[in-house]
Design an enzyme around this catalytic site. Structure first.
Site, mmCIF file in Angstrom:
data_model
loop_
_atom_site.group_PDB
_atom_site.id
_atom_site.type_symbol
_atom_site.label_atom_id
_atom_site.label_comp_id
_atom_site.label_asym_id
_atom_site.label_seq_id
_atom_site.Cartn_x
_atom_site.Cartn_y
_atom_site.Cartn_z
ATOM 1 N N ASP A 175 0.819 -1.221 0.000
ATOM 2 C CA ASP A 175 0.000 0.000 0.000
ATOM 3 C C ASP A 175 0.852 1.270 0.000
ATOM 4 O O ASP A 175 0.326 2.373 -0.161
ATOM 5 C CB ASP A 175 -0.949 -0.003 1.212
ATOM 6 C CG ASP A 175 -1.927 -1.167 1.143
ATOM 7 O OD1 ASP A 175 -2.170 -1.688 0.032
ATOM 8 O OD2 ASP A 175 -2.448 -1.572 2.204
ATOM 9 N N ARG A 208 -5.197 6.517 -1.135
ATOM 10 C CA ARG A 208 -3.717 6.568 -1.117
ATOM 11 C C ARG A 208 -3.180 7.443 -2.255
ATOM 12 O O ARG A 208 -2.136 8.087 -2.109
ATOM 13 C CB ARG A 208 -3.132 5.157 -1.169
ATOM 14 C CG ARG A 208 -3.659 4.286 -0.050
ATOM 15 C CD ARG A 208 -2.663 3.363 0.580
ATOM 16 N NE ARG A 208 -3.349 2.539 1.576
ATOM 17 C CZ ARG A 208 -3.478 2.842 2.868
ATOM 18 N NH1 ARG A 208 -2.911 3.928 3.347
ATOM 19 N NH2 ARG A 208 -4.137 2.053 3.692
HETATM 20 O O1 SPQ Z 1 -9.257 -2.826 2.350
HETATM 21 P P1 SPQ Z 1 -8.681 -2.443 1.026
HETATM 22 O O2 SPQ Z 1 -9.648 -1.547 0.295
HETATM 23 O O3 SPQ Z 1 -8.264 -3.604 0.187
HETATM 24 O O4 SPQ Z 1 -7.382 -1.557 1.370
HETATM 25 C C1 SPQ Z 1 -5.996 -1.576 0.952
HETATM 26 C C2 SPQ Z 1 -5.472 -0.108 1.174
HETATM 27 O O5 SPQ Z 1 -4.743 0.467 0.363
HETATM 28 O O6 SPQ Z 1 -5.811 0.431 2.227
HETATM 29 C C3 SPQ Z 1 -5.760 -2.048 -0.480
HETATM 30 F F1 SPQ Z 1 -6.280 -1.385 -1.388
HETATM 31 O O7 SPQ Z 1 -5.197 -2.371 1.846
HETATM 32 C C4 SPQ Z 1 -5.220 -3.810 1.908
HETATM 33 C C5 SPQ Z 1 -3.872 -4.364 1.482
HETATM 34 O O8 SPQ Z 1 -3.520 -3.966 0.197
HETATM 35 C C6 SPQ Z 1 -5.520 -4.194 3.335
HETATM 36 C C7 SPQ Z 1 -5.163 -5.601 3.666
HETATM 37 C C8 SPQ Z 1 -5.650 -6.201 4.929
HETATM 38 O O9 SPQ Z 1 -6.034 -5.471 5.863
HETATM 39 O O10 SPQ Z 1 -5.620 -7.446 5.019
HETATM 40 C C9 SPQ Z 1 -4.354 -6.370 2.841
HETATM 41 C C10 SPQ Z 1 -3.835 -5.893 1.541
HETATM 42 O O11 SPQ Z 1 -4.628 -6.435 0.508
HETATM 43 P P2 SPQ Z 1 -4.381 -7.885 -0.128
HETATM 44 O O12 SPQ Z 1 -5.307 -7.928 -1.320
HETATM 45 O O13 SPQ Z 1 -2.952 -7.908 -0.524
HETATM 46 O O14 SPQ Z 1 -4.718 -8.894 0.846
#
Ligand code: SPQ
Length: 429
Positions: A316, A389
């Site tokens: 992120d 972001r």
């Molecule tokens: O919740 P969301 O919308 O997917 O938020 C993001 C962010 O930038 O805040 C991604 F767009 O974070 C995710 C992160 O990329 C939050 C997260 C978690 O809390 O488990 C895991 C990551 O996603 P992923 O798809 O890699 O599991």
């Protein structure tokens, strides 16, 4: 709010910011509070829109959640305490809410429908729905099970032995939450280590989970008990000020109470590799999630390569790392980051398009981007494209821009950092 004028051409940044609660941990504190037995309290919960969506979904599932004097109290009655919602569960913009919630609902013997905003409607859900269907849940969704709206009828689950096709903490967490309800032992193999907040929560709520050589094992039908959770600050929010302090000449910023979970600290390694003047002061006190203070001072930065197993540890932060690279001497290559294409926006395309408008030398590659520094940034009209972001990254870019910068869709920033502009403005000198 259509568009706002950002602060540009600032002299230096000085001061202290107490970083608000971690978004990932805040979501999980509500979810675990709801599925455990007893009253869970949560302090320093992030009141960002995404986490408020999680609270609203769990209230619709019959969980009593009250907020008093900045503390959340969640009356957990175990998985069995959840009941069929009368209304649609709306996750807003939150990928974490929808994916983890599906893992919980997969084991519940009732019907629910899940919807979200336009951005959620474009994010792939098959990565979660497919393994949950293999465990026994009945799930259907638009475009052959891929996109919201999603209809789910849970029930008895059989455990799964699953190799994750992508490194995703959300998929892993959904399967762990389903695994906790299955009859037997669920095992998950990750291609690379992703954030382990769910595993830590399971232990914090009295459950058992093991990890050996990347293989995670969780026993089903465990009884979780309520806990007192203090949420540390979000390193993904701190990252904007870390980069701001590193690239605006003459700056010195102290960031208090930042989560330092090693599965999230990739940004600190990149700052160090690029030559940033960073001090990390870890808290002595033992907590289920490590935390500490960070001090960043501006310095001359150099380009680097960001790739491989480091990517999930800073996924992120890539938009703000890209900005930092525009102010570093030489070339920075970011690769192995295809996952950026399925975030709130396609973050390879939005980062490249928006930074180019401000004069950066940056190009997209199939799995990342290549940035050549240092670029002198200029003014322009930019957009967050509804992605928090991207909005915050552009507000930091504007600080160095020589000319007015107008940001469209700034309201998206409230998804993860409602006080972002007030915290930033206090640092500007
Ligand atoms: O919740 P969301 O919308 O997917 O938020 C993001 C962010 O930038 O805040 C991604 F767009 O974070 C995710 C992160 O990329 C939050 C997260 C978690 O809390 O488990 C895991 C990551 O996603 P992923 O798809 O890699 O599991």
């Amino acid at each position: 709010m259509a568009s706002i004028k950002l602060k540009t051409n600032v002299n230096k940044l000085k001061g202290e910011v107490v970083i608000p609660g971690d978004k990932s941990i805040s979501h999980r504190s509500v979810m675990f509070g709801a599925i455990a037995h007893g009253e869970t309290t949560v302090t320093n919960f992030l009141p960002g829109e995404d986490c408020l969506s999680t609270i609203s979904c769990f209230r619709k599932l019959g969980v009593k959640i009250v907020e008093e004097n900045g503390q959340l109290r969640i009356d957990g009655q175990g998985f069995e305490g959840l009941s069929e919602p009368d209304e649609t569960l709306d996750v807003g913009n939150s990928g974490t809410t929808i994916r983890l919630l599906m893992g919980i609902l997969a084991g519940r013997p009732f019907f629910s429908t899940l919807v979200g905003d336009q951005s959620i409607g474009k994010r792939p859900m098959t990565r979660v729905t497919e393994p949950l269907k293999q465990m026994g849940a009945v799930i259907d969704a638009r475009k052959n099970g891929t996109y919201t709206p999603i209809a789910i009828r849970g029930g008895r689950l059989t455990p799964i032995h699953y190799q994750l096709p992508v490194a995703s903490a959300q998929v892993k967490s959904a399967l762990l939450l389903a695994g906790l309800q299955a009859e037997g032992e669920t095992t998950i193999l990750e291609p690379a280590a992703t954030r382990d907040h769910t595993e830590r929560m399971i232990r914090q709520f009295g459950g058992e989970i093991h990890r050996k050589n990347g293989l995670i094992t969780v026993k089903g039908e465990q009884r979780l008990t309520a806990s007192a959770i203090h949420v540390p600050g979000d390193i993904s929010s701190a990252a904007f000020f870390l980069v701001a302090g590193a690239i605006v000449p003459g700056s010195e910023i102290v960031l208090k109470n930042v989560g330092l979970n090693p599965t999230r600290t990739g940004i600190l390694e990149v700052l160090e590799k690029m030559g940033a003047n960073l001090t990390v002061i870890k808290n002595e006190a033992d907590s289920f999630e490590p935390a500490g203070d960070l001090i960043i001072k501006s310095s001359n930065l150099k380009g680097t390569v960001v790739e491989g197993g480091l990517i999930p540890r800073l996924i992120d932060e890539i938009p703000i790392i890209a900005l930092m690279a525009t102010q570093a001497e030489g070339t920075t290559i970011i690769k192995d980051a295809e996952e950026l294409k399925v975030k709130e926006t396609n973050r390879i395309d939005t980062v490249v398009a928006e930074l180019r408008k401000l004069g950066a030398s940056i190009e997209a590659t199939p799995d990342g981007m290549i940035i050549t520094g240092r670029s002198k940034l200029k003014g322009g009209a930019v957009s967050s494209h509804g992605d928090h972001r991207i909005g915050m990254m552009l507000a930091i870019a504007a600080l160095l821009s020589d000319g007015g910068v107008h940001l469209e869709q700034p309201e998206s920033i409230a998804v993860s950092y409602p006080n972002f502009f007030s915290h930033l403005n206090r640092l500007i000198h």
